[in-house]
Motif scaffolding. Structure first.
Motif: not given
Length: 572
Positions: A140-148
């Motif tokens: 739900c955020s725009t924090i860089p993250f590669e995979h759920t």
């Protein structure tokens, strides 16, 4: 108010819902997860910029269980929640270990993940839902993250794998593991079992991954609907490509040569330190036009590039030549020596040394008055088997003070406790405390604790059902596992620079506990099966060494141990 709710079903028909846009809207991401009467709030916030010079991922995961969730007052004089309990720290670590590898390697802003248990009727286990909630908040955020990712608990009950079992169902389980993974790859495994086979463990992992796939799909849909699948831009890491190429060109061969010398840990580290120090001295002399502040920045960058160069040299040595840093073969365990009763005062004691890793373990026996009282939001009761793990700085040659127990010590102690606790007979009347003090460390001190703990228990005359040994495995791979090497009994550097840290403990008849952290995409079940088979061989070798030192528990307690006599009073 734009409230979005998504639901997913577990294999047994129970529904988990994720809701966002209603509460905690000033966090970067926030979700409320609900399954029946269990409600969790997960929030995530990130700093806008990284602290200059940060070269690691500063993420903090904090899981807390509110006492009001079950309608209870907190204990103690203040009657309010205070520092995290051991159980809360262990859940925080489970979530952290699955999330941490999925941040971009050059993203260094501080990230805080908070997960609160807001409501529970004591039936469903909330720790199995914490990873799902945390990842959904990230989505739900725009924090860089590669995979759920998501996490779930798998238990084997009456021969069947059950996903996220209730507290009541767990009474009949002979396998209890927590699994964290993306839609395609395993990330984290931890749990305990009652002497199950390696194939049973593989079956549980496959069941968990199938259950987690729809949870990841749900999060991807949620991010797309919110528009947060496009992550924010960042520029947290300044890179000098010319310096990177220069370090690799000039220092790769020296690093390779140092590894080939198969030096002891401290000598090898000194050689590595001298190599980069000499380079920086020459670099400074050639760049007198740079200010002191600019040189500090270049030194920080050089440290990162040197780490990458050492990593490449170590991996090539192993993959191309089968040569490890200490000269061993990939399936070779370091030399082992053991001793029992090194201390006259404790009720049982031992020293277990494997290479440059050493545990001094002691056993103290007590009465029911020595049991640990458990008074948490969801669990109340007592615990009669305790295992405490301590890691002083001198164990790795560090010159710094020792403070309170850290999260790592709690996690390592819990793993060793899980490995041994089911080997204590139910009718043994004593409370037991095992304390492991790590005197040296260069790889897998938690597994040394399991081995030393086994010896100390037998030295104390505790009639354990079977002796337990443990081993830590590593992995070096390339090209999605097309070429790989499985390493038995990994060193600290092989853990730090490698792709997997996989610990297993067990008796001759099966596994009792495991912990796995994966740092690479695409770990196949074939590689995992090969790692488990190689780990079994190593565990049996170590178990033989333990039994050479002490073949069986002492027939009686030591003279200084307390005596408990049990007798029946005639009813008349």
């Amino acid at each position: 108010m734009n409230v979005i709710t998504k639901t997913v079903q577990l294999p047994d028909g129970r529904t988990i819902s994720i809701e966002t846009g209603k509460v905690a809207k000033q966090a970067d991401g926030a979700v409320v997860l609900r399954m029946n009467n269990t409600v969790l709030l997960a929030t995530v916030t990130a700093a806008k910029e990284a602290v200059p010079g940060t070269d690691f991922m500063p993420v903090t995961v904090d899981y807390r269980e509110k006492y009001y969730a079950t309608g209870r007052f907190p204990g103690g004089f203040t009657k309010r929640e205070s520092k995290a309990s051991d159980e809360e720290i262990l859940v925080s670590r489970l979530v952290d270990r699955a999330l941490r590898p999925l941040f971009p390697s050059d993203f260094h802003c501080e990230v805080f993940v908070q997960i609160w248990l807001l409501s529970s009727d004591g039936k469903d286990q909330p720790d199995a839902l914490a990873g799902f909630a945390a990842s959904a908040a990230m989505a739900c955020s725009t924090i860089p993250f590669e995979h759920t990712i998501s996490e779930c608990r798998v238990a084997r009950i009456n021969g069947e794998y059950v996903i996220n079992p209730t507290f009541d169902q767990m009474k009949d389980a002979d396998l209890d593991i927590m699994v964290g993974c993306t839609k395609d790859n395993l990330m984290m495994v931890e749990g305990e079992m009652s002497e199950v086979s390696e194939q049973d463990l593989i079956g549980a992992l496959k069941a968990a991954q199938e259950a987690i796939k729809p949870m990841c799909d749900l999060q991807d849909e949620l991010a797309k609907e919110l528009g947060t699948n496009v992550k924010r831009e960042y520029n947290d890491e300044i890179n000098d490509e010319d310096l990177r190429k220069q370090i690799h060109a000039e220092l790769y061969q020296p690093a390779y040569d140092i590894i080939h010398q198969t030096l002891p840990k401290q000598e090898r580290n000194d050689a590595f330190d001298k190599t980069i120090a000499d380079f920086l001295e020459k670099y400074d002399a050639a760049h007198t036009d740079l200010s002191e502040e600019e040189l500090e920045e270049k030194h920080a960058e050089a440290g990162r590039y040197w780490g990458d160069t050492m990593r490449d040299a170590m991996r090539r040595c192993i993959l191309d030549e089968g040569l490890r840093m200490d000269g061993r073969k990939t399936d070779e365990v370091r030399p082992i020596w053991c001793e029992v009763s090194p201390l006259p005062g404790p009720h049982g004691s031992s020293i277990f040394t494997r290479g440059e890793t050493q545990s001094l373990s002691t056993v103290t026996l007590g009465t029911s008055r020595d049991e640990k009282m458990i008074d948490e939001a969801l669990i109340q009761g007592t615990d009669r088997f305790l295992l405490h793990y301590n890691f002083p700085p001198f164990a790795t040659g560090e010159a710094k003070p020792q403070r309170g127990v850290g999260r790592r010590e709690i996690g390592h102690g819990n793993l060793a406790c899980r490995a041994l606790k089911n080997m204590i007979p139910a009718d043994f009347p004593y409370s037991i405390r095992v304390a492991s003090d790590i005197l040296e460390s260069n790889g897998s001190s938690s597994m040394a604790t399991v081995c030393a703990g086994t010896l100390a228990l037998m030295d104390a005359g505790v009639p354990i059902k079977k002796p337990v040994s443990g081993i830590a495995m590593g992995l070096i791979s390339e090209c999605k596992g097309t070429k790989y090497a499985i390493l038995s009994d990994i060193l600290g550097d092989e853990d730090h620079l490698g792709d997997m840290d996989f610990k297993t403990t067990g008796t001759r008849d099966g596994l009792t506990a495991c912990q796995m952290d994966i740092k690479v995409d695409g770990l196949s079940y074939e590689i995992l099966e090969n790692a488990l088979a190689q780990a079994h061989e190593a565990r049996m070798y170590i178990l033989d060494k333990i039994l050479e030192t002490m073949p069986a528990p002492r027939p009686d307690l030591k003279p200084q141990a307390p005596r408990i006599v049990t007798f029946m009073i005639p009813k008349d």
